[in-house]
Design a protein around this motif. Structure first.
Motif, PDB file in Angstrom:
ATOM      1  N   GLU A 157     -47.265 -21.474 -57.041  1.00  0.00           N
ATOM      2  CA  GLU A 157     -47.705 -20.291 -56.294  1.00  0.00           C
ATOM      3  C   GLU A 157     -46.637 -19.949 -55.264  1.00  0.00           C
ATOM      4  OE1 GLU A 157     -51.761 -19.898 -55.517  1.00  0.00           O
ATOM      5  OE2 GLU A 157     -51.528 -18.717 -53.695  1.00  0.00           O
ATOM      6  N   LYS A 279     -57.498 -26.386 -47.439  1.00  0.00           N
ATOM      7  CA  LYS A 279     -57.632 -24.952 -47.164  1.00  0.00           C
ATOM      8  C   LYS A 279     -59.101 -24.630 -47.394  1.00  0.00           C
ATOM      9  CE  LYS A 279     -56.130 -20.409 -48.946  1.00  0.00           C
ATOM     10  NZ  LYS A 279     -55.100 -19.677 -49.706  1.00  0.00           N
ATOM     11  N   ARG A 316     -56.223 -26.642 -42.490  1.00  0.00           N
ATOM     12  CA  ARG A 316     -55.484 -25.405 -42.185  1.00  0.00           C
ATOM     13  C   ARG A 316     -56.335 -24.398 -41.403  1.00  0.00           C
ATOM     14  NH1 ARG A 316     -53.392 -22.565 -46.592  1.00  0.00           N
ATOM     15  NH2 ARG A 316     -51.378 -22.129 -45.636  1.00  0.00           N
ATOM     16  N   LYS A 357     -50.301 -21.578 -39.074  1.00  0.00           N
ATOM     17  CA  LYS A 357     -49.133 -20.765 -39.437  1.00  0.00           C
ATOM     18  C   LYS A 357     -48.456 -20.230 -38.178  1.00  0.00           C
ATOM     19  CE  LYS A 357     -50.592 -19.289 -44.008  1.00  0.00           C
ATOM     20  NZ  LYS A 357     -50.610 -18.230 -45.023  1.00  0.00           N
ATOM     21  N   ASP A 362     -49.336 -13.669 -41.640  1.00  0.00           N
ATOM     22  CA  ASP A 362     -49.006 -14.412 -42.850  1.00  0.00           C
ATOM     23  C   ASP A 362     -47.499 -14.411 -43.127  1.00  0.00           C
ATOM     24  OD1 ASP A 362     -49.350 -15.865 -45.110  1.00  0.00           O
ATOM     25  OD2 ASP A 362     -50.225 -14.269 -46.316  1.00  0.00           O
ATOM     26  N   GLU A 390     -41.609 -16.063 -49.493  1.00  0.00           N
ATOM     27  CA  GLU A 390     -42.604 -15.135 -50.047  1.00  0.00           C
ATOM     28  C   GLU A 390     -42.410 -13.707 -49.543  1.00  0.00           C
ATOM     29  OE1 GLU A 390     -46.653 -16.273 -49.319  1.00  0.00           O
ATOM     30  OE2 GLU A 390     -47.455 -14.414 -50.183  1.00  0.00           O
TER      31      GLU A 390
END
Ligand code: GCU
Length: 693
Positions: A157, A279, A316, A357, A362, A390
Motif C-alpha cells: 500500500e 490502526k 495510531r 502523524k 495526512d 505518497e
C-alpha cells in the motif's frame, strides 16, 4: 527478484578503510558475530588482517579494535529513553589507532557502521574520545506490505518500489536473501524495529498473528542478526476474525483472554518480538468505538496481554471521520486526532505508544506540526513520518525530505518564531524521545516525559534500486540517521549518503546531487499545492494534479476555493477552532492572518486572492510565480544532473534520467492545471503575462 539489488549505501568500497587495516573484534553475542563477519569479509577483500579475540586480550598492533567493554569497566549509566538494550558505543582515536568499545553487542554493531561512515577519516583525524548513543531506543520503520496482492492497493500500500521484500504469491518469501541485505542496510543507519505488514489489516494478513507465526519467526531471525526487532500490525477484530468470538469488545473477558493467549503464542515463537501496531477506528478499520469504549480501553487491553514480554503497543492516533458530508462546515478533519486523544492523556498503560502523524491531515508536503504532539505530556508519543512519497511525488519525483523532517523535529511548541531565549523549550524531537530540559524532572534530572520514539512508513520494495527512484534512497538514509540524532543537518546527511553510495565519485557528482536535492522539497511544494492548502491530488492513487478532486468527497480535505478567495478558516474566532489546539504562542500566531506564516496561510485562513503575503506578493500572484518557478527549477535539476550522469553507474543514470523526465512532465501538468484553475476562478491575470491556459 532475480537481479542483484543495488548496494545502496553499503557498496563493498565503503569498507575500504576498514578492510585494509589490522582489525580485532573482541566479545560474544550474536551481533558481535555479525560485526566479525563484516570485518572478516572486508579485510579479506582489501588485504588487511582480522582476528577474533576474547575481551581484554592483548591487541598491541591493531589499527582498529571493536570490543565489548571489559567486565568491571561497564558504566551502568542511563540507557536511552525507550531502550531495552544499551546501544551506545565509545569511539577513541589515539595516534591513528581506533578503539570502538560498547557495553552491549548492539553498540558494537552501531560502532562498526560509524567507522564505515567515516571511512579514512576515522583513522586520520586528531586524537578523539567520544561517546555516541541514540536519541531514543525506539527507531522504527513501518512496512505497509500486504501478504496477498490487494485488488486496489496492490502488494505494498502506497508502495512505489515494486513488490514486497517480505511476501510473494500470498506467502512469506521462501528466499529471504534480499531481506538479509535490507536488514543490513537498515542496521547501518540505526533502525532497530520494523513492522512487517500493512496497518490496514485485511483477512489474509490477519493470519500472520496465528497460522503464519513460523513464517514470521523466519523473518525475525533475519532481522535479529542486525539488531532489529519485528512487530506486527494486528486487526482489533482479531478475536472475531481468528478466534471465532462474537465480539472484540476490549472489556470482554473472553476477548482479553484471547489476546493473552495470542501474545503467549507469539512470544513463544519469537522471544524478542517487539509488539503490535494498531490502526483502530480509522478509515474503516475496526476499533473500540463499536463497543462504546475509548482508545485507551482498547490499547490498554492489548498492552496488558503483551506486558509480560516487555512488548509494546503502537496505537495510531490517525482517527477521523472519513464519511464526512462536504456540506458540513463545522466538522474539521484537522481537529480530530486531538479531540479524540487529548482527553485520554495519562490513561494509557506504560507500554502503549501513541503514534502521531507529523501533521493533522495526512503526510502533505506542508502542514503545521500536529498539536497532539504537545498535548499529551503523560503519554508516550511516537512521531510518525512518511518515507514513502505518497503525496510528494511517489518516488518518480526527486524530493529529498530530510529538510522537512528536520524542520518538524526542531519545531518548538512553546517558543515564538525566532525567539532565541526560548532555546530551552522542548522541540518535537524532545517530546518524542523524552529528552530535553522541559522533559526532565527538575528534582532528579530523570526523564519525566516517557519516550515513544520515531516511526515512519517505509519506501522500499523489491525494485533493483530498493526505492524506485535511486535518489529516494537518501530519504530512507536520512530517516534512520535523524532517528539516531534528530539534530543532524540534512544537507550533511546528503553528503554522508552520497559519499557512501557513490564512493570515489568526482566532486562534481556530489555537487550535482546537492543541486538536485537540497531544495527539492520546496520545489515540489512550489509546483503543487500553494501556501499549505494541500490535497489537490487525484483521488485514490494520489499522483498528479486534480484541484477539485477531493472537494466534494467525504474525506474532509477541502480548499473552499471560490471566485473571491481560497483556504480553510481554522481560527477560533470565526472558523473551526483548530488553531486553539496549539499552546501559546502558536495559537495566537496561527489565529491571526497578520502573523500566520505565509507557507501555512491557507491551512488556517480563507483569504481573498488579492490578500498580500508577508513576501509582498498577492496570493494569486504567488500561486502563479511559484508554479512557474517550480517547473524552471526542475529544468535546472535536469541540467545539473545531465552534466554528471556519465560519471555514475549506467543503469542508475538511466533510471534517474527516466524519473527526471517524468518529474518535468508532471510538474508542468501541475503548473498548468493549478494556474489555469485559479485564473479561471479568480479572473485575475498573471501580472507577468505568462502563458496560462
Ligand atoms: C493515508 C493513506 C492510506 C493509509 C493511511 C494511514 O490515508 O492514503 O493508504 O492507510 O494514510 O496512515 O493509515
Amino acid at each position: 527478484m532475480t537481479t542483484t539489488p543495488h548496494p545502496a549505501w553499503l557498496p563493498d568500497d565503503a569498507f575500504t578503510a576498514i578492510g585494509r587495516r589490522r582489525v580485532v573484534v573482541a566479545g560474544d553475542g550474536a551481533l558481535a558475530g555479525t560485526v566479525a563477519e563484516e570485518v572478516a569479509a572486508a579485510t579479506a577483500r582489501f588485504g588487511g588482517s582480522f582476528s577474533r579475540l576474547e575481551v581484554g586480550d592483548g591487541v598491541a598492533d591493531a589499527e582498529l579494535v571493536l570490543t565489548l567493554t571489559p567486565p568491571g569497566l561497564t558504566e551502568p549509566g542511563p540507557t536511552e529513553p525507550g531502550a531495552d538494550v544499551d546501544e551506545s558505543f565509545r569511539f577513541t582515536r589515539e595516534g591513528g589507532a581506533v578503539v570502538v568499545q560498547a557495553p552491549c553487542d548492539a553498540g558494537l554493531l552501531h560502532g562498526l557502521f560509524h567507522v564505515v561512515r567515516l571511512g579514512e577519516a576515522a583513522f586520520d583525524g586528531p586524537d578523539a574520545d567520544e561517546t555516541h548513543a541514540p536519541a531514543t531506543g525506539l527507531r522504527m520503520l513501518d512496512h505497509w506490505d500486504n501478504v496477498a496482492v490487494h485488488p486496489v492497493m496492490g502488494q505494498v500500500e502506497r508502495g512505489y518500489a515494486g513488490g514486497s521484500l517480505f511476501y510473494d504469491d500470498g506467502a512469506v518469501r521462501a528466499d529471504l536473501s534480499r531481506l538479509e541485505r535490507y536488514a543490513r542496510l537498515l542496521a547501518a543507519v540505526g533502525i532497530n524495529r520494523v513492522a512487517i505488514n500493512n496497518v490496514n489489516v485485511h483477512a489474509r494478513e490477519a493470519l500472520l498473528l496465528t497460522d503464519d507465526l513460523p513464517e514470521v519467526a523466519r523473518v525475525a531471525a533475519v532481522f535479529r542478526r542486525w539488531g532489529i526487532r519485528v512487530h506486527l500490525a494486528v486487526s482489533f477484530a482479531s478475536p472475531i476474525l481468528l478466534g471465532g468470538l462474537a465480539t472484540s469488545d476490549p472489556l470482554d473477558a473472553d476477548v482479553a483472554h484471547w489476546w493473552v493467549r495470542a501474545a503467549a503464542r507469539v512470544w513463544t515463537a519469537i522471544p524478542d518480538f517487539g509488539g503490535f501496531v494498531v490502526k483502530a477506528d480509522s478509515e474503516g478499520q475496526p476499533g473500540p468505538f463499536a463497543y462504546g469504549r475509548t482508545h485507551a480501553d482498547g490499547a490498554n487491553m492489548l498492552a496488558a496481554a503483551v506486558a509480560p514480554y516487555d512488548g509494546l503497543v503502537h496505537w495510531r492516533a490517525f482517527v477521523y471521520d472519513h464519511r464526512q458530508d462536504w456540506r458540513d462546515r463545522s466538522t474539521d478533519r484537522a481537529r480530530a486526532a486531538y479531540d479524540h486523544f487529548r482527553p485520554l492523556d495519562g490513561a494509557f498503560a506504560d507500554n502503549v505508544v501513541v503514534q502521531v502523524k507529523y501533521g493533522p491531515m495526512d503526510f502533505q508536503v506542508r502542514e503545521p506540526v500536529s498539536p497532539v504532539l504537545a498535548a499529551m505530556p503523560r503519554t508516550r508519543i511516537a512521531l510518525e513520518l512518511q518515507v514513502t512519497q505518497e503525496y510528494t511525488g511517489q518516488q518518480r519525483h526527486a524530493v529529498y525530505l530530510g529538510p522537512q523532517w528536520s524542520e518538524i523535529l526542531g519545531f518548538r511548541f512553546w517558543a515564538a518564531p525566532g525567539d532565541a531565549a526560548a532555546d530551552d523549550s522542548p522541540t518535537v524531537a524532545d517530546l518524542a524521545t523524552g529528552r530535553g530540559k522541559a522533559a526532565e524532572d527538575p528534582g532528579t534530572g530523570a526523564w519525566r516525559k516517557p519516550a515513544g520514539g520515531f516511526a515512519a512508513v517505509s519506501n522500499t520494495g523489491d525494485d533493483e534500486f530498493w526505492t524506485g527512484h535511486p535518489f529516494a534512497q537518501a530519504n530512507l538514509y536520512a530517516y534512520g540517521r535523524l532517528c539516531w540524532d534528530p539534530g543532524l543537518d540534512p544537507s550533511a546527511l546528503l553528503d554522508e549518503w552520497a559519499g557512501l553510495t557513490f564512493p570515489g565519485a568526482p566532486d562534481a557528482v556530489r555537487a550535482a546531487l546537492h543541486a538536485v536535492l537540497d531544495r527539492s522539497w520546496e520545489t515540489y511544494e512550489q509546483y503543487t499545492t500553494p501556501l499549505g492548502v494541500g490535497f489537490m491530488v487525484r483521488p485514490g492513487h494520489h499522483y498528479g494534479p486534480d484541484v477539485d478532486g477531493y472537494e466534494y468527497t467525504p474525506w474532509g480535505t477541502y480548499h473552499f476555493a471560490d471566485r473571491d478567495g481560497i483556504g480553510v478558516d481554522r481560527t477560533t474566532r470565526t472558523g473551526t477552532g483548530y488553531a486553539g489546539q496549539y499552546p501559546s504562542p502558536w495559537r495566537e500566531v496561527y489565529e491571526s492572518v497578520e502573523t500566520c506564516p505565509d507557507e501555512l496561510l491557507l491551512f488556517f485562513h480563507h483569504v481573498p486572492y488579492t490578500h498580500v503575503l508577508h513576501s509582498g506578493s498577492t496570493v494569486i500572484q504567488h500561486v502563479y510565480d511559484t508554479h512557474f518557478e517550480g517547473v524552471e527549477r526542475v529544468e535546472r535539476m535536469i541540467e545539473a544532473w545531465s552534466a554528471v550522469s556519465p560519471l555514475v553507474d549506467e543503469r542508475l543514470a538511466e533510471r534517474v534520467a527516466e524519473r527526471l523526465a517524468e518529474q518535468l512532465r508532471s510538474a508542468t501538468e501541475w503548473r498548468d492545471q493549478v494556474n489555469t484553475y485559479f485564473l479561471r476562478k479568480s479572473g485575475i491575470p498573471d501580472e507577468r503575462g505568462r502563458t496560462i491556459y
